[in-house]
Design a protein around this motif. Structure first.
Motif, PDB file in Angstrom:
ATOM      1  N   LEU A  96       0.838  -1.198   0.000  1.00  0.00           N
ATOM      2  CA  LEU A  96       0.000   0.000   0.000  1.00  0.00           C
ATOM      3  C   LEU A  96       0.871   1.244   0.000  1.00  0.00           C
ATOM      4  N   VAL A  97       0.693   2.079  -1.017  1.00  0.00           N
ATOM      5  CA  VAL A  97       1.384   3.362  -1.098  1.00  0.00           C
ATOM      6  C   VAL A  97       0.363   4.455  -0.804  1.00  0.00           C
ATOM      7  N   ARG A  98       0.571   5.164   0.278  1.00  0.00           N
ATOM      8  CA  ARG A  98      -0.381   6.179   0.736  1.00  0.00           C
ATOM      9  C   ARG A  98       0.226   7.563   0.546  1.00  0.00           C
ATOM     10  N   LEU A  99      -0.373   8.343  -0.328  1.00  0.00           N
ATOM     11  CA  LEU A  99       0.088   9.703  -0.599  1.00  0.00           C
ATOM     12  C   LEU A  99      -0.814  10.684   0.140  1.00  0.00           C
ATOM     13  N   ARG A 100      -0.253  11.433   1.071  1.00  0.00           N
ATOM     14  CA  ARG A 100      -1.046  12.388   1.847  1.00  0.00           C
ATOM     15  C   ARG A 100      -0.524  13.794   1.596  1.00  0.00           C
ATOM     16  N   LEU A 101      -1.385  14.630   1.023  1.00  0.00           N
ATOM     17  CA  LEU A 101      -1.040  16.028   0.815  1.00  0.00           C
ATOM     18  C   LEU A 101      -1.239  16.781   2.123  1.00  0.00           C
ATOM     19  N   LEU A 102      -0.167  17.325   2.638  1.00  0.00           N
ATOM     20  CA  LEU A 102      -0.245  18.041   3.913  1.00  0.00           C
ATOM     21  C   LEU A 102      -0.943  19.374   3.704  1.00  0.00           C
ATOM     22  N   ASN A 103      -1.759  19.753   4.669  1.00  0.00           N
ATOM     23  CA  ASN A 103      -2.537  20.985   4.572  1.00  0.00           C
ATOM     24  C   ASN A 103      -2.601  21.625   5.940  1.00  0.00           C
ATOM     25  N   ASN A 104      -2.121  22.848   6.036  1.00  0.00           N
ATOM     26  CA  ASN A 104      -2.127  23.563   7.318  1.00  0.00           C
ATOM     27  C   ASN A 104      -3.510  24.101   7.677  1.00  0.00           C
ATOM     28  N   GLN A 105      -4.429  24.015   6.733  1.00  0.00           N
ATOM     29  CA  GLN A 105      -5.792  24.484   6.981  1.00  0.00           C
ATOM     30  C   GLN A 105      -6.675  23.313   7.390  1.00  0.00           C
ATOM     31  N   ALA A 106      -7.844  23.609   7.921  1.00  0.00           N
ATOM     32  CA  ALA A 106      -8.771  22.556   8.348  1.00  0.00           C
ATOM     33  C   ALA A 106      -9.413  21.850   7.153  1.00  0.00           C
ATOM     34  N   ASP A 107      -9.460  22.526   6.012  1.00  0.00           N
ATOM     35  CA  ASP A 107     -10.109  21.985   4.823  1.00  0.00           C
ATOM     36  C   ASP A 107      -9.258  20.872   4.228  1.00  0.00           C
ATOM     37  N   SER A 108      -9.854  19.690   4.033  1.00  0.00           N
ATOM     38  CA  SER A 108      -9.127  18.557   3.450  1.00  0.00           C
ATOM     39  C   SER A 108      -9.558  18.285   2.013  1.00  0.00           C
ATOM     40  N   THR A 109     -10.213  19.267   1.393  1.00  0.00           N
ATOM     41  CA  THR A 109     -10.653  19.092   0.010  1.00  0.00           C
ATOM     42  C   THR A 109      -9.662  19.754  -0.955  1.00  0.00           C
ATOM     43  N   ALA A 238       7.451  16.725  -7.014  1.00  0.00           N
ATOM     44  CA  ALA A 238       7.310  18.185  -6.982  1.00  0.00           C
ATOM     45  C   ALA A 238       5.863  18.598  -7.221  1.00  0.00           C
ATOM     46  N   GLU A 239       5.212  17.966  -8.185  1.00  0.00           N
ATOM     47  CA  GLU A 239       3.829  18.332  -8.477  1.00  0.00           C
ATOM     48  C   GLU A 239       2.903  17.966  -7.323  1.00  0.00           C
ATOM     49  N   LEU A 240       3.098  16.787  -6.744  1.00  0.00           N
ATOM     50  CA  LEU A 240       2.274  16.385  -5.603  1.00  0.00           C
ATOM     51  C   LEU A 240       2.493  17.327  -4.421  1.00  0.00           C
ATOM     52  N   THR A 241       3.743  17.677  -4.161  1.00  0.00           N
ATOM     53  CA  THR A 241       4.066  18.557  -3.036  1.00  0.00           C
ATOM     54  C   THR A 241       3.460  19.943  -3.219  1.00  0.00           C
ATOM     55  N   SER A 242       3.431  20.405  -4.473  1.00  0.00           N
ATOM     56  CA  SER A 242       2.949  21.769  -4.743  1.00  0.00           C
ATOM     57  C   SER A 242       1.439  21.909  -4.559  1.00  0.00           C
ATOM     58  N   LYS A 243       0.713  20.804  -4.508  1.00  0.00           N
ATOM     59  CA  LYS A 243      -0.746  20.868  -4.373  1.00  0.00           C
ATOM     60  C   LYS A 243      -1.195  21.069  -2.928  1.00  0.00           C
ATOM     61  N   GLY A 244      -0.263  21.066  -2.000  1.00  0.00           N
ATOM     62  CA  GLY A 244      -0.592  21.297  -0.594  1.00  0.00           C
ATOM     63  C   GLY A 244       0.563  22.020   0.073  1.00  0.00           C
ATOM     64  N   ASP A 245       0.686  21.810   1.368  1.00  0.00           N
ATOM     65  CA  ASP A 245       1.785  22.404   2.118  1.00  0.00           C
ATOM     66  C   ASP A 245       2.924  21.406   2.313  1.00  0.00           C
ATOM     67  N   GLY A 246       2.896  20.337   1.553  1.00  0.00           N
ATOM     68  CA  GLY A 246       3.909  19.297   1.659  1.00  0.00           C
ATOM     69  C   GLY A 246       3.312  17.959   1.272  1.00  0.00           C
ATOM     70  N   LEU A 247       4.138  16.926   1.278  1.00  0.00           N
ATOM     71  CA  LEU A 247       3.716  15.582   0.889  1.00  0.00           C
ATOM     72  C   LEU A 247       4.306  14.563   1.847  1.00  0.00           C
ATOM     73  N   GLU A 248       3.468  13.623   2.257  1.00  0.00           N
ATOM     74  CA  GLU A 248       3.939  12.492   3.055  1.00  0.00           C
ATOM     75  C   GLU A 248       3.577  11.214   2.317  1.00  0.00           C
ATOM     76  N   VAL A 249       4.583  10.378   2.052  1.00  0.00           N
ATOM     77  CA  VAL A 249       4.366   9.094   1.388  1.00  0.00           C
ATOM     78  C   VAL A 249       4.640   7.994   2.400  1.00  0.00           C
ATOM     79  N   THR A 250       3.653   7.154   2.627  1.00  0.00           N
ATOM     80  CA  THR A 250       3.803   6.031   3.549  1.00  0.00           C
ATOM     81  C   THR A 250       3.587   4.738   2.785  1.00  0.00           C
TER      82      THR A 250
END
Length: 380
Positions: A96-109, A238-250
């Motif tokens: 399982l590759v889990r890509l999570r776009l980090l977001n400093n805001q409460a909105d997860s959309t 880079a593209e994934l990271t730019s869509k939020g405040d960062g990227l975490e891949v698990t």
């Protein structure tokens, strides 16, 4: 349909092998005896008063009920929700590759257009790892081997999960059927891709940190091509990271296939929004330095060099590359080819030849030079 009915349906669909794999990987020990040949018994190593019954066949009428109850028991012992346990049980045969776009805001959309871009970048990330597994290169073109095409056809997009914006990607992994002693030689291509993805992300993370500290340059990335680094991987991250405040891949490894000793069941790699510029530039430079296969060049031989003890000969050919006059170094191992190059040099005639063009630093190299033609005056 109620949530409990959905959970029961999910429990009923989970195969026996997945249950055994999960228990064996999460602190349960199988009892030597079978329960009347209709079930297997597991003891929880943290408390042997806890024991679990696993039906021997999915065909039993009460199979769904038994697995539902087992999931409730696991949830109680691990302090997790029932659905989370059932989901993990259902995924034991996939990396399982889990890509999570980090977001400093409460909105997860995400904006719809950004969501489409994220899925495209996720696909490119997986493809980059698969292509590097097949053949490490600075940049992977549009061509794909049959290995890579077959793998991408088997990759699945999982259900989203809570926590910022999350994309779950599943690599189905064949179960281990050989002995423990043959761990890596028998690894399927899918598992090799997962390993390459992890090592590529870790290498990109380390190189980015060193570049940010002025402790390395692009050569640090080029030295790690065999670990999964490529222009494609850097661009996708880079593209994934730019869509939020960062990227975490698990990455969570399939439990039906054993890991090497010391490997963690889950591996995480994170990138900050500030890493985007470095990753984009790394992708651009790696792509620019990618070997151009079967490139045809036309120019004149400016210098020749050959040691008496060395059968190889080196020539510098001046030719126009990307609209600019460049000096291209070519090494000739064939005596006839070097003789033709020498004749062109002595007669001051232009040559046309084919080879694999590659830029290393500020210099161009033509590897595997071949199909040499010395032009006559009327050919100019």
């Amino acid at each position: 349909m109620s949530a409990s009915t959905d959970n029961f349906t999910l429990a009923r669909s989970i195969g026996v092998r997945r249950i055994h794999a999960y228990l064996a990987a999460n602190g349960w020990a199988k009892d030597e005896c079978q329960y009347r040949d209709t079930a297997d018994i597991y003891l929880w190593q943290a408390d042997d008063r806890e024991w679990a019954i696993v039906p021997a066949s999915q065909e039993y009428a009460d199979y769904g009920t038994r697995i539902y109850q087992l999931a409730e028991q696991i949830g109680r012992l691990e302090g997790r929700h029932l659905l989370a346990v059932l989901t993990d049980l259902s995924l034991t045969e996939s990396d399982l590759v889990r890509l999570r776009l980090l977001n400093n805001q409460a909105d997860s959309t995400l904006r719809l257009a950004d969501g489409v871009d994220v899925l495209g970048a996720a696909k490119n990330l997986v493809r980059a790892a698969a292509c590097s597994t097949d053949q490490p290169r600075r940049m992977h073109g549009s061509r794909q081997s049959q290995h890579v095409r077959n793998f991408l056809d088997r990759v699945r997009l999982g259900q989203t999960s809570a926590g910022s914006f999350v994309v779950n990607i599943l690599f189905p992994i064949a179960p281990q059927v050989t002995g423990q002693g043959s761990l890596f030689p028998d690894d399927p291509f899918e598992r090799k891709v997962t390993r390459m993805l992890v090592s590529g992300l870790q290498a990109a993370r380390l190189a980015t940190e060193r570049i940010n500290r002025n402790a390395a340059d692009i050569s640090d990335l080029e030295d790690r091509l065999s670990e999964g680094i490529s222009a494609n991987l850097c661009q996708a991250v880079a593209e994934l990271t730019s869509k939020g405040d960062g990227l975490e891949v698990t990455v969570s490894w399939a439990m039906t296939r054993p890991l090497a000793q010391g490997d963690s069941r889950r591996v995480s790699v994170a990138f900050n929004a500030s890493d985007t510029a470095v990753l984009n530039e790394a992708a651009r430079v790696l792509a620019h330095r990618q070997e151009r296969r079967s490139e045809v060049i036309e120019g004149y031989v400016s210098t020749l060099r050959r040691n008496q003890e060395d059968p190889r000969g080196t020539a510098t050919i001046k030719a126009v590359i990307d609209g600019k006059l460049a000096a291209i170094k070519a090494v000739f191992t064939d005596e006839h080819d070097y003789s033709m190059i020498t004749q062109a040099h002595d007669a001051r005639r232009s040559v046309v030849l084919e080879g694999d063009l590659q830029r290393e630093g500020q210099r161009w190299h033509l590897k595997n030079p071949r199909k040499i033609t010395v032009l006559d005056d009327e050919d100019y």
